[in-house]
Design a protein around this motif. Structure first.
Motif, PDB file in Angstrom:
ATOM      1  N   VAL A 161       0.842  -1.206   0.000  1.00  0.00           N
ATOM      2  CA  VAL A 161       0.000   0.000   0.000  1.00  0.00           C
ATOM      3  C   VAL A 161       0.871   1.248   0.000  1.00  0.00           C
ATOM      4  O   VAL A 161       0.626   2.204  -0.748  1.00  0.00           O
ATOM      5  N   HIS A 225      -9.381   3.926  -2.177  1.00  0.00           N
ATOM      6  CA  HIS A 225      -9.383   2.482  -1.928  1.00  0.00           C
ATOM      7  C   HIS A 225      -8.204   2.076  -1.037  1.00  0.00           C
ATOM      8  O   HIS A 225      -8.341   1.180  -0.189  1.00  0.00           O
ATOM      9  N   VAL A 229      -8.252   0.036   2.514  1.00  0.00           N
ATOM     10  CA  VAL A 229      -7.438  -1.145   2.827  1.00  0.00           C
ATOM     11  C   VAL A 229      -6.777  -0.980   4.190  1.00  0.00           C
ATOM     12  O   VAL A 229      -6.806  -1.888   5.033  1.00  0.00           O
ATOM     13  N   LEU A 243     -11.161  -7.395   1.880  1.00  0.00           N
ATOM     14  CA  LEU A 243      -9.924  -6.990   1.224  1.00  0.00           C
ATOM     15  C   LEU A 243      -9.845  -7.522  -0.198  1.00  0.00           C
ATOM     16  O   LEU A 243      -9.332  -6.847  -1.095  1.00  0.00           O
ATOM     17  N   LEU A 246     -11.721  -5.204  -2.321  1.00  0.00           N
ATOM     18  CA  LEU A 246     -10.975  -3.971  -2.547  1.00  0.00           C
ATOM     19  C   LEU A 246      -9.871  -4.168  -3.583  1.00  0.00           C
ATOM     20  O   LEU A 246      -9.559  -3.238  -4.348  1.00  0.00           O
ATOM     21  N   MET A 247      -9.287  -5.363  -3.632  1.00  0.00           N
ATOM     22  CA  MET A 247      -8.283  -5.639  -4.651  1.00  0.00           C
ATOM     23  C   MET A 247      -8.901  -5.572  -6.050  1.00  0.00           C
ATOM     24  O   MET A 247      -8.273  -5.093  -7.006  1.00  0.00           O
ATOM     25  N   ILE A 284      -3.653 -11.859   0.597  1.00  0.00           N
ATOM     26  CA  ILE A 284      -5.004 -11.784   1.137  1.00  0.00           C
ATOM     27  C   ILE A 284      -5.718 -13.129   1.053  1.00  0.00           C
ATOM     28  O   ILE A 284      -6.587 -13.442   1.886  1.00  0.00           O
TER      29      ILE A 284
END
Length: 288
Positions: A161, A225, A229, A243, A246-247, A284
């Motif tokens: 991130v 986004h 995360v 998660l 969100l990916m 994840i």
């Protein structure tokens, strides 16, 4: 706290007549799935174990092994259950008289038969509380191992991130100047190709194209986004599915960024962002 779906723990509890040994290990799974490998005399405890594990776990394929080792299991002399042995022999003779091709009972089969040795006679009801005690203890160790692994996975994700934020910060200031230069270059090419069209019309067409290639909105959504995360990881709990969603959103914005790019800097950034997103997605997949 973030939990990985992979973990391992084992415990042994000494009881009056022997010892209980339990082992837990788990791997990734979209859902919560149990596999119990219990010795025959302990099958009665499976519903209680299932309820206990389901109260603490939400995802993962969990394998539980539980067996009882008698205190006399390693004795030099063992006493056979003669009555049970005679009954097995009678059954074996009768079956092979009816089915001539049937294989006879092997010695190993006989020795493993429940109750064949005197020490196999257990008070299962009295043993059940001990089974739950050792199961609760191993579950604490198991959850701790999953938490340690989850902490490592979260750190890896946060590193990605941070790198994505760095890429966005680096490329954002360069975009306006690069797009302006591209617009001027495009206008000149159009003017050279179409002499009959006035300069104002060319400017209008270029302005329309400039709106289509503007990536400011994609960069803003990427940052939003990434904020989410970090928020989800900080909140902890069972966050793997959130998660993963969100990916998908991050990947969509990176794809749009790449498709709207008219300068190499943005194209290269989009490629690096997609690589980082894929690296995060791999981690994840292991989170509960």
């Amino acid at each position: 706290m973030i939990f990985s779906m992979t973990g391992y723990a084992a415990r042994t509890l000494d009881v009056d007549c022997g010892a209980l040994h339990i082992e837990l290990k788990s791997v990734n799974s979209r859902y919560l799935d149990f596999q119990f490998r219990l010795s025959d005399e302990l099958r009665i405890v499976e519903p209680a174990l299932r309820e206990l594990f389901a109260s603490r776990l939400t995802r993962g394929k969990l394998e539980c092994r539980l067996n009882f080792v008698s205190a006399t299991a390693h004795a030099q002399s063992l006493v056979l259950n003669v009555e049970l042995l005679q009954r097995l022999k009678s059954f074996d003779d009768r079956i092979r008289s009816e089915l001539v091709n049937a294989a006879p009972l092997a010695v190993s089969d006989v020795l493993r038969w429940p109750g064949m040795f005197a020490e196999d006679a257990l008070d299962i009801e009295a043993l059940l509380p001990d089974c739950l005690i050792v199961a609760k203890d191993v579950l604490e160790d198991f959850s701790a191992s999953r938490a340690r692994e989850g902490e490592k996975l979260a750190a890896v994700i946060l590193e990605r991130v941070a790198r994505m934020r760095e890429l966005v910060r680096e490329v954002a200031p360069r975009i306006p100047a690069a797009q302006a230069a591209f617009q001027e270059k495009l206008k000149q090419r159009l003017f050279d190709a179409i002499h009959s069209v006035d300069d104002e019309r060319i400017r209008q067409e270029v302005a329309v194209f400039a709106v289509r290639i503007d990536v400011a909105e994609e960069l803003a959504r990427l940052s939003t986004h990434l904020d989410e995360v970090e928020r989800v990881l900080k909140a902890g709990g069972a966050c793997g599915k959130r998660l993963d969603f969100l990916m998908q959103e991050l990947n969509r914005e990176a794809n749009t960024l790449g498709s709207k790019s008219v300068v190499s800097e943005v194209s290269q950034t989009a490629m690096e962002l997609k690589l980082l997103i894929e690296q995060m997605r791999e981690q994840i997949q292991n989170l509960e």
